[in-house]
Design an enzyme around this catalytic site. Structure first.
Site, short mmCIF file in Angstrom:
data_model
loop_
_atom_site.label_atom_id
_atom_site.label_comp_id
_atom_site.label_asym_id
_atom_site.label_seq_id
_atom_site.Cartn_x
_atom_site.Cartn_y
_atom_site.Cartn_z
N HIS A 108 0.87 -1.19 0.00
CA HIS A 108 0.00 0.00 0.00
C HIS A 108 0.90 1.23 0.00
O HIS A 108 2.10 1.12 0.28
CB HIS A 108 -0.88 -0.01 1.25
N THR A 160 13.83 -10.13 0.76
CA THR A 160 13.59 -8.71 0.41
C THR A 160 14.42 -8.29 -0.80
O THR A 160 14.19 -7.22 -1.34
CB THR A 160 13.97 -7.80 1.59
N LYS A 178 24.87 -20.36 0.89
CA LYS A 178 25.58 -21.38 0.10
C LYS A 178 25.28 -21.16 -1.38
O LYS A 178 24.19 -20.67 -1.73
CB LYS A 178 25.13 -22.79 0.47
C1 LIG Z 1 17.69 -23.91 4.14
C2 LIG Z 1 17.95 -25.35 4.55
C3 LIG Z 1 17.58 -26.30 3.40
C4 LIG Z 1 19.44 -25.44 4.84
O1 LIG Z 1 19.79 -26.76 5.08
P1 LIG Z 1 21.39 -27.12 5.29
O2 LIG Z 1 22.13 -26.86 4.01
O3 LIG Z 1 21.47 -28.49 5.83
O4 LIG Z 1 21.80 -25.98 6.32
P2 LIG Z 1 22.88 -26.02 7.49
O5 LIG Z 1 22.35 -26.87 8.60
O6 LIG Z 1 24.22 -26.36 6.89
O7 LIG Z 1 22.85 -24.52 7.99
C5 LIG Z 1 23.76 -23.55 7.54
C6 LIG Z 1 23.55 -22.30 8.42
O8 LIG Z 1 22.30 -21.68 8.09
C7 LIG Z 1 21.46 -21.60 9.25
N1 LIG Z 1 20.10 -21.90 8.80
C8 LIG Z 1 19.68 -23.02 8.16
N2 LIG Z 1 18.37 -22.91 7.86
C9 LIG Z 1 17.99 -21.71 8.32
C10 LIG Z 1 16.74 -21.04 8.30
N3 LIG Z 1 15.68 -21.58 7.75
N4 LIG Z 1 16.69 -19.80 8.85
C11 LIG Z 1 17.77 -19.23 9.40
N5 LIG Z 1 18.99 -19.84 9.45
C12 LIG Z 1 19.07 -21.06 8.91
C13 LIG Z 1 22.00 -22.65 10.18
O9 LIG Z 1 21.68 -22.32 11.52
C14 LIG Z 1 23.48 -22.58 9.89
O10 LIG Z 1 24.02 -21.44 10.57
P3 LIG Z 1 25.49 -21.49 11.22
O11 LIG Z 1 26.43 -21.77 10.07
O12 LIG Z 1 25.64 -20.13 11.80
O13 LIG Z 1 25.46 -22.59 12.22
C15 LIG Z 1 17.10 -25.78 5.78
O14 LIG Z 1 17.67 -25.31 6.98
C16 LIG Z 1 15.68 -25.29 5.70
O15 LIG Z 1 15.29 -24.18 6.15
N6 LIG Z 1 14.82 -26.14 5.07
C17 LIG Z 1 13.42 -25.86 4.85
C18 LIG Z 1 12.59 -26.96 5.54
C19 LIG Z 1 11.14 -26.87 5.15
O16 LIG Z 1 10.57 -25.82 5.01
N7 LIG Z 1 10.54 -28.03 4.96
C20 LIG Z 1 9.17 -28.12 4.49
C21 LIG Z 1 9.07 -29.30 3.56
S1 LIG Z 1 8.45 -28.84 1.97
#
Ligand SMILES: CC(C)(COP(=O)(O)OP(=O)(O)OC[C@H]1O[C@@H](n2cnc3c(N)ncnc32)[C@H](O)[C@@H]1OP(=O)(O)O)[C@@H](O)C(=O)NCCC(=O)NCCS
Length: 192
Positions: A108, A160, A178
Site C-alpha cells: 500500500h 527482500t 551457500k
Molecule cells: C535452508 C535449509 C535447506 C538449509 O539446510 P542445510 O544446508 O542443511 O543448512 P545447514 O544446517 O548447513 O545450515 C547452515 C547455516 O544456516 C542456518 N540456517 C539453516 N536454515 C535456516 C533457516 N531456515 N533460517 C535461518 N537460518 C538457517 C544454520 O543455523 C546454519 O548457521 P550457522 O552456520 O551459523 O550454524 C534448511 O535449513 C531449511 O530451512 N529447510 C526448509 C525446511 C522446510 O521448510 N521443509 C518443508 C518441507 S516442503
C-alpha cells in the site's frame, strides 16, 4: 433489492470459481478446497501443478487490469499458500512451495496523513521465481524480488532482495549462505 444483488453476486462468484476448478481439472491440475480466489481468469496454472487447501490467490483489479498470477507445470504448492498480486507474480515449473508461504508484489502507499494506508494506491513491483526452486515453510517473498532457478529459500526466511540461480538463502532479511557448484555437485558455504 439488496438481498437479490447479494444473491446474484455470490452466484456469479460461485460459478467463476467452479469454472476455474473444472478448467484446470482437465489439465491435471489438482486444486484442493477451500480455495479463496479473486479474478480467476487472471490466474494461469501449468499442467500437473497442485495447490493444497486453504490457499489464497488474489489478483487485484487495477486501472489497466493486468494483475496476474502465473504458475508453471508440475509445481507443488502446499497448505495455506497466500499470493497477492496487483502486477505479475510468476512461479516457475517443478517448484516446491512449502506450507504457509506468502508471496506478494504489492505494497500500500506508505504516506501517513490524509488517507489510511488501505485506501492509498498500491505500489507494485513484480515477483519472479525460477524453475526448480524450493521455498521453505513460512517463507515470505516480498515485492520486487526475483529468485533464479534451483534456489533454496530456508524456512521462515523473509526475502527482500533478489537471489541468483543456484543459491541457498536463509534468515530475515534472507542472505545467501551457500551456492551450488555443479562441477563438484556440492553446495559451498559463502564466506561472510
Ligand atoms: C535452508 C535449509 C535447506 C538449509 O539446510 P542445510 O544446508 O542443511 O543448512 P545447514 O544446517 O548447513 O545450515 C547452515 C547455516 O544456516 C542456518 N540456517 C539453516 N536454515 C535456516 C533457516 N531456515 N533460517 C535461518 N537460518 C538457517 C544454520 O543455523 C546454519 O548457521 P550457522 O552456520 O551459523 O550454524 C534448511 O535449513 C531449511 O530451512 N529447510 C526448509 C525446511 C522446510 O521448510 N521443509 C518443508 C518441507 S516442503
Amino acid at each position: 433489492m439488496v438481498f437479490i444483488k447479494y444473491f446474484f453476486k455470490n452466484i456469479k462468484e460461485y460459478f467463476k470459481k467452479l469454472f476455474f476448478v473444472l478448467k484446470y481439472l482437465r489439465k491435471n491440475v489438482n486444486i484442493k478446497k477451500p480455495l479463496h480466489i479473486n479474478e480467476p481468469k487472471n490466474v494461469l496454472i501449468g499442467r500437473g501443478t497442485s495447490i493444497d487447501c486453504f490457499s489464497r490467490l488474489d489478483c487485484y483489479s487495477t486501472s489497466n487490469n493486468t494483475s496476474k498470477i502465473i504458475i508453471g507445470q508440475n509445481t507443488n504448492i502446499c497448505f495455506n499458500f497466500t499470493c497477492l498480486s496487483a502486477g505479475t507474480v510468476s512461479i516457475g515449473s517443478n517448484c516446491l512451495i512449502a506450507s504457509n508461504v506468502f508471496i506478494t508484489n504489492e505494497n500500500h502507499g506508505l504516506t501517513p496523513g490524509n488517507s489510511s494506508y488501505s485506501s492509498q494506491p498500491l505500489i507494485v513491483s513484480d515477483v519472479y521465481i525460477g524453475d526448480n526452486c524450493w521455498i521453505g515453510e513460512k517463507a515470505c517473498i516480498l515485492p520486487g524480488v526475483s529468485i533464479g532457478e534451483w534456489c533454496i529459500i530456508g524456512a521462515g526466511s523473509i526475502v527482500t532482495r533478489s537471489i541468483p540461480s543456484f543459491s541457498m538463502a536463509v534468515g530475515n532479511p534472507a542472505k545467501i549462505i551457500k551456492v551450488y557448484n555443479p562441477d563438484i555437485n556440492e553446495w559451498i558455504n559463502v564466506k561472510e
